[in-house]
Write an enzyme that holds these catalytic residues in place. Structure first.
Site, PDB file in Angstrom:
ATOM      1  N   CYS A  72      29.835  24.306  24.434  1.00 44.03           N
ATOM      2  CA  CYS A  72      30.399  25.643  24.254  1.00 44.03           C
ATOM      3  C   CYS A  72      31.125  25.724  22.918  1.00 44.03           C
ATOM      4  CB  CYS A  72      31.393  25.939  25.368  1.00 44.03           C
ATOM      5  SG  CYS A  72      32.726  24.721  25.341  1.00 44.03           S
ATOM      6  N   CYS A  97      33.968  23.245  22.531  1.00 46.82           N
ATOM      7  CA  CYS A  97      33.587  21.914  22.045  1.00 46.82           C
ATOM      8  C   CYS A  97      33.492  21.915  20.527  1.00 46.82           C
ATOM      9  CB  CYS A  97      32.226  21.505  22.598  1.00 46.82           C
ATOM     10  SG  CYS A  97      32.226  21.346  24.376  1.00 46.82           S
ATOM     11  N   ASP A 126     -12.134 -11.445  -4.001  1.00 50.43           N
ATOM     12  CA  ASP A 126     -12.393 -12.344  -2.894  1.00 50.43           C
ATOM     13  C   ASP A 126     -13.462 -11.656  -2.037  1.00 50.43           C
ATOM     14  OD1 ASP A 126     -11.845 -14.453  -1.003  1.00 50.43           O
ATOM     15  OD2 ASP A 126     -10.863 -12.929   0.198  1.00 50.43           O
ATOM     16  N   ASP A 170      -7.134 -10.578  -0.022  1.00 54.07           N
ATOM     17  CA  ASP A 170      -6.456 -10.122   1.187  1.00 54.07           C
ATOM     18  C   ASP A 170      -5.365 -11.098   1.594  1.00 54.07           C
ATOM     19  OD1 ASP A 170      -7.991 -12.226   1.947  1.00 54.07           O
ATOM     20  OD2 ASP A 170      -8.861 -11.254   3.696  1.00 54.07           O
ATOM     21  N   ASP A 222      -5.882 -16.945  -0.168  1.00 51.85           N
ATOM     22  CA  ASP A 222      -6.003 -16.777  -1.617  1.00 51.85           C
ATOM     23  C   ASP A 222      -4.677 -16.418  -2.300  1.00 51.85           C
ATOM     24  OD1 ASP A 222      -5.895 -14.188  -0.761  1.00 51.85           O
ATOM     25  OD2 ASP A 222      -8.000 -13.772  -1.163  1.00 51.85           O
TER      26      ASP A 222
HETATM   27  P1  ADP Z   1     -13.747 -16.595   1.666  1.00 53.65           P
HETATM   28  O1  ADP Z   1     -13.477 -17.358   0.416  1.00 53.65           O
HETATM   29  O2  ADP Z   1     -14.993 -15.773   1.539  1.00 53.65           O
HETATM   30  O3  ADP Z   1     -12.584 -15.772   2.102  1.00 53.65           O
HETATM   31  P2  ADP Z   1     -13.178 -18.897   3.400  1.00 53.65           P
HETATM   32  O4  ADP Z   1     -12.703 -19.795   2.312  1.00 53.65           O
HETATM   33  O5  ADP Z   1     -12.158 -18.394   4.353  1.00 53.65           O
HETATM   34  O6  ADP Z   1     -14.053 -17.684   2.832  1.00 53.65           O
HETATM   35  O7  ADP Z   1     -14.281 -19.674   4.257  1.00 53.65           O
HETATM   36  C1  ADP Z   1     -15.393 -20.271   3.629  1.00 53.65           C
HETATM   37  C2  ADP Z   1     -16.448 -20.677   4.627  1.00 53.65           C
HETATM   38  O8  ADP Z   1     -15.956 -21.662   5.522  1.00 53.65           O
HETATM   39  C3  ADP Z   1     -16.930 -19.553   5.516  1.00 53.65           C
HETATM   40  O9  ADP Z   1     -17.976 -18.853   4.923  1.00 53.65           O
HETATM   41  C4  ADP Z   1     -17.393 -20.303   6.762  1.00 53.65           C
HETATM   42  O10 ADP Z   1     -18.702 -20.751   6.595  1.00 53.65           O
HETATM   43  C5  ADP Z   1     -16.485 -21.483   6.827  1.00 53.65           C
HETATM   44  N1  ADP Z   1     -15.361 -21.279   7.744  1.00 53.65           N
HETATM   45  C6  ADP Z   1     -14.068 -21.070   7.422  1.00 53.65           C
HETATM   46  N2  ADP Z   1     -13.312 -20.959   8.525  1.00 53.65           N
HETATM   47  C7  ADP Z   1     -14.148 -21.050   9.580  1.00 53.65           C
HETATM   48  C8  ADP Z   1     -13.978 -20.991  11.012  1.00 53.65           C
HETATM   49  N3  ADP Z   1     -12.789 -20.785  11.579  1.00 53.65           N
HETATM   50  N4  ADP Z   1     -15.051 -21.151  11.781  1.00 53.65           N
HETATM   51  C9  ADP Z   1     -16.248 -21.352  11.221  1.00 53.65           C
HETATM   52  N5  ADP Z   1     -16.472 -21.401   9.922  1.00 53.65           N
HETATM   53  C10 ADP Z   1     -15.457 -21.264   9.085  1.00 53.65           C
HETATM   54 MG    MG Z   2     -10.726 -14.552   2.317  1.00 51.39          MG
END
Ligand code: ADP
Ligand code: MG
Length: 679
Positions: free
Chosen positions: A3, A6, A366, A568, A572
């Site tokens: 009110c 208040c 990448d 990403d 890297d």
């Molecule tokens: P990018 O450089 O393209 O991001 P990564 O370095 O993460 O790729 O991985 C390189 C390769 O290693 C992949 O293409 C895959 O063949 C293999 N690899 C990586 N992690 C795994 C996983 N958890 N299971 C199966 N294969 C994998």
């Molecule tokens: Mg990658």
């Protein structure tokens, strides 16, 4: 408040706080507007007073500073103008001296402070000029010069403030109230009080109050405030949403993951502000120049005096010689460019990165998660050995990948889930970065990954298995090998589609004249080459182990010059930090990437890479324009002044105009890429 009584109570409580000037409280709107002197009263004291009176404050207080008329910066300027006119009309030296003192004291004060630090700057020149002209009895000129300097300064601050505020307004998108569901009730609470894990209800037309994940509901959301992307994004259960974005069509229930100051929007605003404070290298060079330019100008002025015996002329030289426009050229352009970029969802963490991005020779991408969506799915399964069925093999692979963070690992586990296979926890798990995973289950070792991983564990492929591998990889599909108990059981073929804008982004960079565009990946050369060809990328560096990525960037730098790395952040981050400009993909980007990156893209929109490069180049161009203009103008004005062509006042006016020209030119960056297509 229920009110008018208040409202009166609240009003009385607020008035009782020392330093409060005016209060108005409305019971109808529930708002209290209170004017107070921040040196005596604080928002907390006001809040406490209201609480003590028995009332609560729902919305956090919003303070706007309104300076009393006697403290606005324009007032002394107006007084000086009046004094000058009166002094001139009445031929009164005391009035003119007062005007000079009033206008010049801040300039003289800063000059003295600078000198006390054994430094020298433009204020020292102006102060010397003003004092010199007053000491030869040129009071009208002294007052006018000081006035023009003050006026110019006010205008400059006003313009630069406007650019700053255009980011400040980011925070205006922040909603103040959240509707939180607690038990069966919905409560409206100030956003500061929302906790991580709370469920917030967001109706259509409302802003999302917190960063979070959609629990239920379906809607489209305009995320322009955060990502700069105006096309609405569809959101449903599992999707990430950001505070400050606008919920358009449906109701959403959002579980809070980051609240208030941690939210993406708040972090963006803080980063942008910090970035604008950081100096670009060009700026530092300039400061060094100013140090020897000022003594040079004083020498020139003294020489003019020695040769002509004309004190006014010597003072004019001093005034027009001030390198103000030169000093302003870089910081104003950088403030404007960073503000502009933030609007597009591109966070540039400092002026030096704008400079580096403007000089780029190489852009490295990448692959997984950057050029591709990072959401791979299983598209084919082949089993080699008779001991396991194809379903058994997938189950084994999923057991090994269960603890993996890698997108490929998640794809395998999701595939097993979709087939409703039982996936128990492995007894031991190890990630081999860039190669795959190994795990122990039921006393046996499972390996999933690249050929090199299997070979290192003494599991050999026969000729037909090798052929099968080559065929899949030629189509751009990563093929993971699964081994159990020392034998190859089969392969799982995963495909990660390139992002929609990837090819355009590459083409756009090429159009900007970036010749070398490289794909860097740990994947094998056949898959990498196939994806690269689809995107128009000629240079591929495949089979690069995560820890070697930074070294690759370094060698590209040595060979070609400034390098940008776009990633990403999943394995890297060191490469992002090594590159001259590290660009992290935003939303999906990990926190490690955000820290290592110099430019962060809030949205996963690759086209913003070209935008950032274009904007940076344009910024360098604008800076150069400003520097060249300021330098030529200074030289022309100095020589005119030395020849006695310009008057003292004319020199002061011209000097200020040159600063304003430089600032206004820099502000053009605020409109970069808005109307015309991006260059
Ligand atoms: P990018 O450089 O393209 O991001 P990564 O370095 O993460 O790729 O991985 C390189 C390769 O290693 C992949 O293409 C895959 O063949 C293999 N690899 C990586 N992690 C795994 C996983 N958890 N299971 C199966 N294969 C994998
Ligand atoms: Mg990658």
């Amino acid at each position: 408040m229920t009110c008018a009584g208040c409202a009166a109570n609240v009003e009385k409580a607020l008035r009782s706080v020392a330093g409060v000037a005016e209060v108005s409280v409305s019971a109808a709107t529930g708002k209290a507007i209170c004017q107070f002197d921040p040196q005596q009263a604080t928002v907390n004291a006001l809040t406490a007073a209201v609480r003590k009176a028995g009332y609560g404050i729902e919305k956090p207080a919003n303070t706007v500073s309104v300076l009393p008329w006697w403290r606005t910066p324009w007032l002394p300027v107006a007084a000086v103008v009046a004094l000058i006119i009166a002094g001139w009309a009445l031929h009164s030296d005391p009035l003119l001296i007062t005007a000079t003192a009033l206008a010049a004291y801040p300039i003289v004060w800063t000059a003295l402070k600078t000198l006390a630090r054994r430094q020298i700057n433009a204020d020292v020149l102006v102060a010397t000029g003003v004092i010199a002209s007053a000491s030869i009895g040129q009071f009208l000129a002294a007052a006018e010069v000081a006035l023009i300097m003050r006026l110019g300064e006010l205008l400059e601050n006003f313009t630069i403030e406007r650019a700053r505020r255009s980011i400040g307004s980011l925070m205006e998108h922040m909603p103040l109230i959240a509707r939180v569901r607690r038990g069966s009730r919905e409560e409206e609470v100030p956003v500061e009080q929302v906790e991580v894990g709370d469920l917030c209800v967001v109706r259509p037309g409302e802003k999302i109050p917190v960063d979070g994940v959609v629990e239920s509901g379906q809607s489209s959301v305009n995320q322009a405030a955060v990502t700069g992307e105006s096309a609405p994004a569809d959101k449903s259960a599992g999707n990430e949403v950001f505070s400050g974005t606008l919920n358009i069509s449906g109701a959403l229930i959002v579980r809070a993951t980051r609240v208030a100051a941690e939210s993406t929007l708040a972090r963006i605003a803080a980063l942008v502000e910090a970035a604008q404070q950081r100096e670009a290298p060009i700026q530092r060079t300039l400061d060094r120049w100013a140090r020897w330019m000022v003594p040079l100008m004083i020498t020139l002025s003294l020489l003019t005096l020695a040769f002509t015996g004309d004190v006014t002329r010597a003072i004019t030289v001093l005034i027009v010689a001030c390198p103000c426009a030169l000093v302003l050229a870089t910081p104003t352009a950088i403030v404007a460019a960073i503000a502009r970029a933030a609007r597009e969802g591109v966070l540039i963490k400092g002026g030096q990165y704008l400079e580096a991005a403007g000089r780029l020779k190489v852009v490295v991408f990448d692959k997984t998660g950057t050029l591709t969506r990072g959401e791979p799915s299983v598209i084919d399964v082949k089993q080699f050995c008779p001991e396991h069925s194809s379903a058994e093999m997938i189950a084994l692979a999923a057991v090994a990948e269960k603890m993996s963070q890698h997108p490929f690992g998640r794809a395998v586990v999701e595939h097993a889930d979709a087939m409703q296979l039982a996936v128990p926890d492995p007894a031991l798990f190890e990630a081999h970065h860039g190669e795959g995973v190994s795990a122990r289950h039921n006393g046996q070792r499972i390996l999933v990954g690249k050929r090199s991983l299997l070979e290192r564990h003494a599991v050999a492929l026969d000729a037909s298995q090798g052929e099968h591998l080559a065929e899949h990889e030629g189509h751009g599909h990563t093929t993971l090998m699964v081994a159990h108990d020392g034998k190859v059981c089969g392969t799982i073929c995963v495909s990660d589609e390139p992002r929609a804008q990837a090819a355009d982004a590459v083409a756009e960079l090429r159009r900007l004249g970036i010749e070398k565009i490289v794909m860097l990946t740990g994947d094998n050369p056949r898959v990498a080459r196939s994806v690269a060809t689809r995107l128009g990328i000629a240079d591929v560096e495949a089979n690069v182990m995560p820890e070697r990525k930074a070294a690759h960037i370094e060698s590209l730098r040595q060979a070609h010059g400034a390098v940008a790395m776009v990633g990403d952040g999943i394995n890297d981050a060191p490469a992002l930090a090594t590159a001259d400009v590290g660009v992290a993909m935003g939303v999906s980007g990990t926190d490690a990437a955000h820290d290592a990156a110099d430019i962060a893209l809030i949205a996963d929109d690759l086209s913003k890479v070209a935008f950032a490069v274009g904007l940076s180049r344009h910024t360098l161009r604008i800076i150069r324009q400003g520097l060249v203009f300021a330098l030529l103008f200074n030289v022309a004005m100095i020589s005119s002044a030395m020849h006695g062509v310009v008057s003292l006042i004319g020199g002061a006016v011209a000097h200020q105009i040159s600063s304003l020209v430089v600032i206004l030119n820099a502000m053009r960056l605020l409109g970069y890429g808005k109307t015309r297509p991006r260059p």
